[in-house]
Write an enzyme that holds these catalytic residues in place. Structure first.
Site, short mmCIF file in Angstrom:
data_model
loop_
_atom_site.label_atom_id
_atom_site.label_comp_id
_atom_site.label_asym_id
_atom_site.label_seq_id
_atom_site.Cartn_x
_atom_site.Cartn_y
_atom_site.Cartn_z
N GLY A 1 26.27 28.46 -26.95
CA GLY A 1 27.73 27.49 -27.93
C GLY A 1 28.07 28.51 -28.73
O GLY A 1 28.83 28.46 -29.36
N SER B 1 30.57 30.12 -21.22
CA SER B 1 30.93 31.06 -22.33
C SER B 1 31.17 33.08 -22.05
O SER B 1 31.82 32.95 -20.78
CB SER B 1 29.17 31.40 -22.95
N THR C 1 22.84 36.21 -20.71
CA THR C 1 22.11 36.94 -21.34
C THR C 1 22.04 37.91 -20.53
O THR C 1 21.69 39.36 -20.73
CB THR C 1 20.48 36.53 -22.07
N ASP D 1 28.39 21.27 -19.14
CA ASP D 1 26.84 21.27 -19.11
C ASP D 1 26.92 19.74 -19.51
O ASP D 1 26.39 20.18 -21.17
CB ASP D 1 26.31 22.53 -19.16
N SER E 1 17.72 21.90 -16.86
CA SER E 1 17.69 23.74 -15.87
C SER E 1 17.20 25.15 -17.06
O SER E 1 16.17 25.70 -16.50
CB SER E 1 19.21 23.64 -15.90
N ALA F 1 26.51 34.26 -17.31
CA ALA F 1 27.34 33.29 -17.95
C ALA F 1 28.17 31.87 -17.80
O ALA F 1 27.95 31.74 -16.36
CB ALA F 1 29.28 33.71 -18.93
N ILE F 2 27.58 30.49 -18.23
CA ILE F 2 28.22 29.38 -18.11
C ILE F 2 29.85 29.23 -18.10
O ILE F 2 30.49 29.49 -17.20
CB ILE F 2 27.69 28.33 -18.23
#
Lengths: 503, 503
Positions: free
Chosen positions: B179, B210, B214, B267, B275, B207-208
């Site tokens: 975030g 964002s 990474t 999420d 997760s 990314a979900i």
């Protein structure tokens, strides 16, 4: 400028039916996908003249469609009011702000009135994807909606569609909470009540998760797909009608939400109440009688649950200016014998025709409901409504009115059961102790109901009945071998449906 | 017999990419649709040899496909391991029993361990439709999962995929709750820790919601798409790796759930913890350090929230036999200056290369995290870890190790920013008082991150900085005019992103 042009595509039609969802198929190498960076499952905005829809993007990696072309699902063509060859403009979808309210609800915040209005308005405009609607249905499920939220939802759903208005001060309506196979009182109550001179512009729904909705049943006898003007006409002429609510877009958002509830096999109390009362209010009803059958395997399983529903129905009714009366009835076993559109219609006609072997339970429940309305209308003193209703029914006035309403709706035809039949027989002598409505409904659905109007079950083993080994407990009707054998596969895995005890 | 034959169809491939969903296209007049009574949106079971999938039916009402043919989406071909021309058998889908547990949860019942195992196993096997997964995600959202349910979920997700095992007793790992744009410590921490002789087989996610995960960032410098064997090899050689978790199917169900969470932009805490820890456990980690940035516009907004997460992380870790340490950090503004894969990678390299203008905040946070691990490994006494980490970084050992790890993963390349650039300038003199991370992230996403690796934002206005009218607050990078102009449209409607006060 050049960008703008690359967003314009020519529509092609491949006859792809994606049910209620707008899907657009575009080439992965199209300028639009490249310049806008669209990938599979992106949601895009599609404009055509004054009309605009949100569609889910499916990317085509083959030569199926040519450069500069896009394919819409049949639903997309309908919602965009476009034809093959029309030019459309595709662009990024603006973020759907109202969904943040659904997200907030997931995290325990309550909906306020404005939030629910925005959500319902966006769903009505087809701005929500299926999974977004699934999330909305889920946060509204169980007892997640407070009374205030149910009231907001009901009001928002009323505003989502067209409404009917009547000169008469007193407009009657009824609804059964359902979950009870065969409980088809509407086509009996409407003619009785309208024969008594009351106004009852009845709209019914199709099945959500049951083997038959009232509209499905009536459709096997007369057209139910009426326009608002046709409903007005029929009611003006006969005082009552028996139409499908979905066709007249009373609370149209309900059908969108219901299609997802159906896929999830969920319908929650709050949504059910909003769905029912919004349709009644949109139809202009001032008085509504709600039938809540209670039984272990009915939709409502306990008296407590029924009392809570009664409270919600009456309180929400009050908030939207409608008088609601609730009749809590026996839901321990099917009403009548037919389960499935045509088979239930045959029960209805047997009652209206005062046939010897007409199902008594269906007849009694119908006159109870009709009686309540006659009393509500202050035509009679409390308690005398049932006799009056019974008299109208047995004198044949109800049947005559029924035929007249059918004629006004487009003509009457006899319902006919499906061609394939299979008897399920008792494996021993005994007395019927219990019947599992849910499993019965499942068998009827697997046999093809309501999609095949003639499919379903004819039930012959009510609680308390003495049966002998080899007697038929119920008959399964089906139009196709595939469906029949599938229902039998389930039947054999489902365990007891009709429970017998030694006599 | 005849029925059986009519259920056999020949596969055709039209290159339809429906993302993660199995879709089957069949003619409405096909014997299968007729005999089985399929309609649009039915879910059907498709068998091909030993393999079987559940697919959503889209009905074709045109001549697009011939009699006896069916079309599968690309995803369907992949999951069924079928090729064009193969014969498939289509049948009714058996009811997915585990979904009744999701339905029960909607009505307030808690999940037990067996229930969550069945659900996760069914989702892993692609038996759930998107809307069913959306309902599952929704009932798990917010604080709807208790500690016990999070533990069950974590265990079930570990079991859903492959796992790594190591001879060494001590396996390090780290995770940042995210975030916070630009907080890219992994490619700095991994080389420091492995240079110190510890084992850190790091897998990261994409990314979900964002602008960059990474894995997206590291991929701009070296391949991250490693197999389990390749990971083993790299770690055996260098002590550490920087791989994409999704490629090695550690907790593969996570990617299916995440694709729906992404579409809903949700999420939840419970799912996030399951997760994260399931992936760590599957990777064989014994010690994990969790970085939780706290700030008004970070994913975690308050210290209280962070403390609660810390409790959950530690308690779930305990339950699955993993030691978890939490570092609560400053999340009031971006770390580093880049937001987006390549731009963040450039920050990472600046730190590893000890460049003059390297972002100090990224450097400090990285050595803090690395220091904690060195101490955990009992290589050092409490408090001295940071100095040791700093020494490894500034001596250039970390950079050398980084290059060696990249070489082992397939080679190093310099990341490059997108070609289109737009400066957002200060409209007045002032001091930066606050920065809205969420809006910054949104702008970066609309500019094309992470899909276009070079797209995103280069941020130049940290809190406290004095800026003059006309100074560039941040630069937007984009590969396409369409994306750039869309991000600007949002920018102009979004209000303050960088808040200035009179100096």
């Amino acid at each position: 400028m050049e960008e703008a042009n690359s967003n314009i595509l020519r529509l092609r039609r491949l006859g792809i039916d994606t049910h209620t969802e707008n899907i657009i198929f575009m080439r992965s190498d199209s300028p639009v996908c490249r310049s806008e960076g669209f990938t599979a499952n992106t949601r895009v905005s599609v404009q055509h003249g004054a009309h605009s829809i949100i569609a889910t993007l499916n990317v085509i990696t083959s030569e199926l469609i040519e450069d500069g072309e896009a394919v819409l699902s049949e639903e997309g063509f309908k919602n965009l009011q476009a034809r093959e060859g029309d030019m459309i403009t595709v662009s990024h979808v603006q973020h759907i702000l109202s969904f943040s309210e659904v997200r907030a609800k997931m995290f325990g915040r309550k909906f306020n009135e404005a939030a629910i209005q925005r959500i319902i308005s966006d769903i009505t405009q087809n701005l929500y994807s299926k999974i977004e609607i699934a999330a909305f249905v889920t946060v509204c499920s169980g007892d997640n909606l407070g009374l205030d939220e149910v009231i907001y939802l009901t009001k928002a759903m009323i505003e989502s569609g067209s409404t009917l208005t009547w000169e008469e001060p007193l407009i009657m309506d009824k609804h059964c909470v359902g979950g009870l196979p065969g409980n088809r009182t509407t086509p009996i109550v409407v003619p009785i009540v309208s024969a008594a001179g009351l106004i009852i512009p009845k709209t019914s729904s199709r099945a959500i998760t049951s083997p038959a909705g009232t509209a499905d049943v009536i459709e096997t006898m007369t057209p139910v797909d009426l326009t608002l003007d046709q409903i007005k006409e029929v009611v003006k002429k006969e005082g009552g009608c028996m139409a499908w609510g979905g066709a007249v877009k009373l609370s149209p958002v309900d059908d969108i939400i219901i299609s997802v509830e159906k896929a999830l096999d969920v319908d929650s109390a709050g949504q059910m109440i909003a769905s029912v009362l919004s349709k009644k209010a949109a139809a202009g009803s001032t008085h509504t009688v709600i039938d809540i059958p209670v039984g272990q395997t009915a939709k409502v399983r306990s008296k407590e649950e029924a009392f809570l529903l009664e409270y919600y129905f009456r309180a929400v009714g009050l908030a939207i200016g409608m008088e609601v009366e609730v009749l809590i009835t026996d839901g321990t076993q099917p009403v009548g014998r037919g389960i499935g559109p045509a088979l239930e219609a045959m029960d209805v006609l047997a009652v209206l025709r005062n046939e010897q072997n007409a199902p008594a339970d269906l007849k009694i429940r119908s006159v109870q409901l009709a009686g309540l309305m006659l009393e509500k209308a202050d035509m009679l003193t409390k308690g005398t409504g049932v006799e009056r209703a019974l008299q109208i029914l047995e004198s044949g006035q109800a049947l005559e009115k029924f035929y007249r309403i059918c004629a006004a709706q487009g003509g009457f035809r006899e319902p006919s059961p499906a061609k394939l039949q299979h008897d399920v027989i008792a494996l021993s002598n005994g007395v019927v102790r219990a019947v599992d409505n849910r499993k019965l409904a499942k068998v009827a659905k697997l046999a093809g109901a309501p999609k095949s109007p003639g499919a379903g079950i004819y039930f012959k083993a009510p609680v308390g009945k003495q049966v002998k080994k080899g007697d038929s407990l119920f008959t399964i009707y089906s139009e196709s071998q595939g469906e029949l054998s599938y229902s039998l596969t389930y039947l054999h895995s489902a365990g007891h449906i009709v429970e017998l005890v030694a006599p």
